[in-house]
Design a protein around this motif. Structure first.
Motif, PDB file in Angstrom:
ATOM      1  N   ASN A  88     -13.581  11.313   1.522  1.00 21.71           N
ATOM      2  CA  ASN A  88     -12.687  10.210   1.884  1.00 21.71           C
ATOM      3  C   ASN A  88     -12.872   9.798   3.339  1.00 21.71           C
ATOM      4  O   ASN A  88     -12.860   8.600   3.660  1.00 21.71           O
ATOM      5  CB  ASN A  88     -11.234  10.627   1.639  1.00 21.71           C
ATOM      6  CG  ASN A  88     -10.909  10.758   0.167  1.00 21.71           C
ATOM      7  OD1 ASN A  88     -11.410   9.998  -0.661  1.00 21.71           O
ATOM      8  ND2 ASN A  88     -10.079  11.730  -0.180  1.00 21.71           N
ATOM      9  N   LEU A  98     -12.446  -1.389   6.657  1.00 18.22           N
ATOM     10  CA  LEU A  98     -11.232  -0.587   6.699  1.00 18.22           C
ATOM     11  C   LEU A  98     -10.697  -0.426   8.126  1.00 18.22           C
ATOM     12  O   LEU A  98      -9.517  -0.123   8.316  1.00 18.22           O
ATOM     13  CB  LEU A  98     -11.481   0.797   6.082  1.00 18.22           C
ATOM     14  CG  LEU A  98     -11.831   0.816   4.594  1.00 18.22           C
ATOM     15  CD1 LEU A  98     -12.070   2.235   4.119  1.00 18.22           C
ATOM     16  CD2 LEU A  98     -10.730   0.154   3.778  1.00 18.22           C
ATOM     17  N   GLN A 279      -2.603  -1.769   4.841  1.00 16.39           N
ATOM     18  CA  GLN A 279      -3.812  -1.438   4.093  1.00 16.39           C
ATOM     19  C   GLN A 279      -3.710  -0.058   3.456  1.00 16.39           C
ATOM     20  O   GLN A 279      -4.109   0.133   2.295  1.00 16.39           O
ATOM     21  CB  GLN A 279      -5.017  -1.491   5.033  1.00 16.39           C
ATOM     22  CG  GLN A 279      -6.323  -1.055   4.379  1.00 16.39           C
ATOM     23  CD  GLN A 279      -7.463  -1.084   5.364  1.00 16.39           C
ATOM     24  OE1 GLN A 279      -8.239  -2.033   5.403  1.00 16.39           O
ATOM     25  NE2 GLN A 279      -7.584  -0.048   6.182  1.00 16.39           N
ATOM     26  N   THR A 280      -3.145   0.894   4.170  1.00 17.80           N
ATOM     27  CA  THR A 280      -2.991   2.246   3.626  1.00 17.80           C
ATOM     28  C   THR A 280      -2.042   2.247   2.438  1.00 17.80           C
ATOM     29  O   THR A 280      -2.301   2.912   1.427  1.00 17.80           O
ATOM     30  CB  THR A 280      -2.470   3.185   4.729  1.00 17.80           C
ATOM     31  OG1 THR A 280      -3.381   3.178   5.834  1.00 17.80           O
ATOM     32  CG2 THR A 280      -2.336   4.605   4.205  1.00 17.80           C
ATOM     33  N   LEU A 283      -3.838   0.813  -0.549  1.00 14.66           N
ATOM     34  CA  LEU A 283      -4.787   1.781  -1.111  1.00 14.66           C
ATOM     35  C   LEU A 283      -4.076   2.787  -2.004  1.00 14.66           C
ATOM     36  O   LEU A 283      -4.598   3.169  -3.059  1.00 14.66           O
ATOM     37  CB  LEU A 283      -5.522   2.512   0.016  1.00 14.66           C
ATOM     38  CG  LEU A 283      -6.576   1.718   0.787  1.00 14.66           C
ATOM     39  CD1 LEU A 283      -7.107   2.544   1.953  1.00 14.66           C
ATOM     40  CD2 LEU A 283      -7.721   1.307  -0.126  1.00 14.66           C
ATOM     41  N   LYS A 289      -5.548   4.874  -4.903  1.00 18.71           N
ATOM     42  CA  LYS A 289      -6.457   5.764  -4.171  1.00 18.71           C
ATOM     43  C   LYS A 289      -5.638   6.555  -3.146  1.00 18.71           C
ATOM     44  O   LYS A 289      -5.746   6.354  -1.936  1.00 18.71           O
ATOM     45  CB  LYS A 289      -7.564   4.964  -3.485  1.00 18.71           C
ATOM     46  CG  LYS A 289      -8.506   4.279  -4.459  1.00 18.71           C
ATOM     47  CD  LYS A 289      -9.634   3.573  -3.721  1.00 18.71           C
ATOM     48  CE  LYS A 289     -10.620   2.937  -4.688  1.00 18.71           C
ATOM     49  NZ  LYS A 289     -11.746   2.268  -3.975  1.00 18.71           N
ATOM     50  N   ALA A 293      -6.018   6.952   0.873  1.00 18.34           N
ATOM     51  CA  ALA A 293      -4.892   6.519   1.706  1.00 18.34           C
ATOM     52  C   ALA A 293      -4.380   7.657   2.580  1.00 18.34           C
ATOM     53  O   ALA A 293      -4.003   7.440   3.740  1.00 18.34           O
ATOM     54  CB  ALA A 293      -3.776   5.983   0.818  1.00 18.34           C
TER      55      ALA A 293
END
Length: 323
Positions: A88, A98, A279-280, A283, A289, A293
Motif C-alpha cells: 500500500n 494521490l 481522498q482518504t 478510498l 480500499k 486508505a
C-alpha cells in the motif's frame, strides 16, 4: 554516672558533655500502616483510570488498528484480510495523483497566515481598554462555536449563483454572474476564506489570553520611557506570546493539511477542491480500499509529526523572561 529527674543521663567524667538518652526514630512513632500507604499510592491511579481507558480506547487502539490495516488489503467489509507488506505504501508513493491533492492545502496554509495575522491584530487591540471590547470579543469568537457541518451549508448558499454574496455585491452596483464554486481557483479561495472566518476566533482567544498574562507594569514602564503602541507590541507583546504563537502555527499547519468537513460539505471534493483527507475517505468508503486508505492516513500523520518537529527545531520554545 548519675541521672536527673527528667531521665537525662549525665556523665561524671571530666571534659565530656552530657548526652540525652536515645529517642525512638520518627518512623516508629507516626508511621502509617502498610495498607494505608498502599491505598495512598493507588489513589492517583484510580483518578486516572477512566481518562486513560477512554484515551486508549478511542485514540491509541484505533491508531494501532489503522497501522495494522495499512499492511493488508482489507476492503472494510469482508471478514478476511491478507497481509500485503508495504504494498500500500509503495502504491501511494508511485501514484503521483494521490499526492497532488496536497497542493490544495496551500490555499488553507495561506488562509492560516491571514487568520493568525487578523487574530493577533484584534487580540492586541482588544487587550487594551477600548469601548465595546467584550462585544467584539464575542463576535470574533462566535464562529468557532458553530458546527462545521452547519457552516458548510450556510456558506454553500452564501456562494451559490445569485446567493447572499452576489446580492451583497449587487447593493454596491457590482452584478457578477461568476460561479464562486465553479472553478478550482475560485472554489479553493472561497473555501479558504471560510476557514479564515471560522478559525480566527480560536487564535484570537489564545492570543488574548497570552497578552493579558503579561504583567501590566511592563506597559506602564514602557510608557514612562516614551514607548508607542508599536514599540510595546514589538518588544513586549511578541516576546511574551511566543509559546502561544508557536502553538498556533503548529495547529494551523496541521489543520491545513487535514482540512475535511467544510470542503466535503460544500463541494464534496469536486472542481479541484479535494483534500488529502477527502481522498482518504473516498478510498475507504467509496472504493472499498481500507488498507490503502489506512496507509494514506498513516502517511498524513507522519507528515504532520515531521512538520511539527521541523517547526519546533527552527523556532524553539525558549522561555522568555520579560521582568
Amino acid at each position: 554516672m548519675k541521672g536527673d529527674d527528667t531521665g537525662t543521663v549525665m556523665t561524671d567524667a571530666p571534659g565530656t558533655a552530657a548526652r540525652p538518652a536515645t529517642a525512638p526514630p520518627p518512623a516508629a512513632r507516626g508511621r502509617a500502616p502498610r495498607g494505608v500507604r498502599l491505598w495512598r499510592g493507588l489513589t492517583p491511579w484510580l483518578f486516572l483510570a477512566a481518562p486513560l481507558a477512554l484515551l486508549i480506547t478511542f485514540t491509541y487502539a484505533p491508531v494501532a488498528n489503522m497501522i495494522a490495516y495499512s499492511f493488508t488489503d482489507w476492503d472494510g467489509v469482508s471478514p478476511d484480510l491478507h497481509y500485503t507488506g508495504a504494498e500500500n505504501y509503495v502504491e501511494l508513493f508511485t501514484r503521483p495523483e494521490l499526492f497532488q491533492v496536497f497542493f490544495v492545502s496551500g490555499y488553507y496554509l495561506a488562509a492560516s497566515v491571514v487568520q493568525i495575522a487578523v487574530a493577533l491584530y484584534f487580540a492586541t487591540i482588544l487587550s487594551f481598554d477600548v469601548r465595546f471590547r467584550n462585544f467584539f470579543k464575542g463576535v470574533l469568537f462566535f464562529p468557532y462555536l458553530v458546527n462545521g457541518v452547519a457552516i458548510g451549508f450556510v456558506f454553500l448558499y452564501f456562494f451559490q449563483d445569485g446567493g447572499t454574496l452576489d446580492s451583497v455585491l449587487g447593493l454596491f452596483g457590482h452584478h457578477s454572474d461568476r460561479a464562486w464554486l465553479g472553478t478550482p481557483v475560485s472554489a479553493n479561495t472561497s473555501l479558504a476564506g471560510v476557514s479564515v472566518w471560522r478559525y480566527t476566533g480560536l487564535n484570537f482567544v489564545l492570543f488574548l489570553g497570552a497578552i493579558q498574562s503579561i504583567p501590566g507594569e511592563l506597559y506602564e514602564a514602557s510608557e514612562l520611557d516614551g514607548a508607542h503602541r508599536w514599540h510595546q507590541f514589538r518588544y513586549i507583546v511578541l516576546p511574551g506570546i511566543k509559546p502561544v504563537l508557536s502553538l498556533s502555527v503548529i495547529l494551523s499547519i496541521s489543520g491545513s493539511l487535514s482540512a475535511f468537513d467544510v470542503p466535503f460539505i460544500m463541494t464534496g471534493g469536486a472542481t479541484g477542491t479535494e483534500t488529502f483527507v477527502i481522498q482518504t475517505v473516498k478510498l475507504a468508503f467509496q472504493f472499498n480500499k481500507t488498507g490503502l486508505a489506512s496507509a494514506a492516513a498513516v502517511v498524513l500523520l507522519l507528515i504532520i509529526l515531521a512538520v511539527t518537529w521541523v517547526q519546533r527545531r527552527l523556532v524553539p520554545d525558549d522561555k522568555v523572561d520579560l521582568v
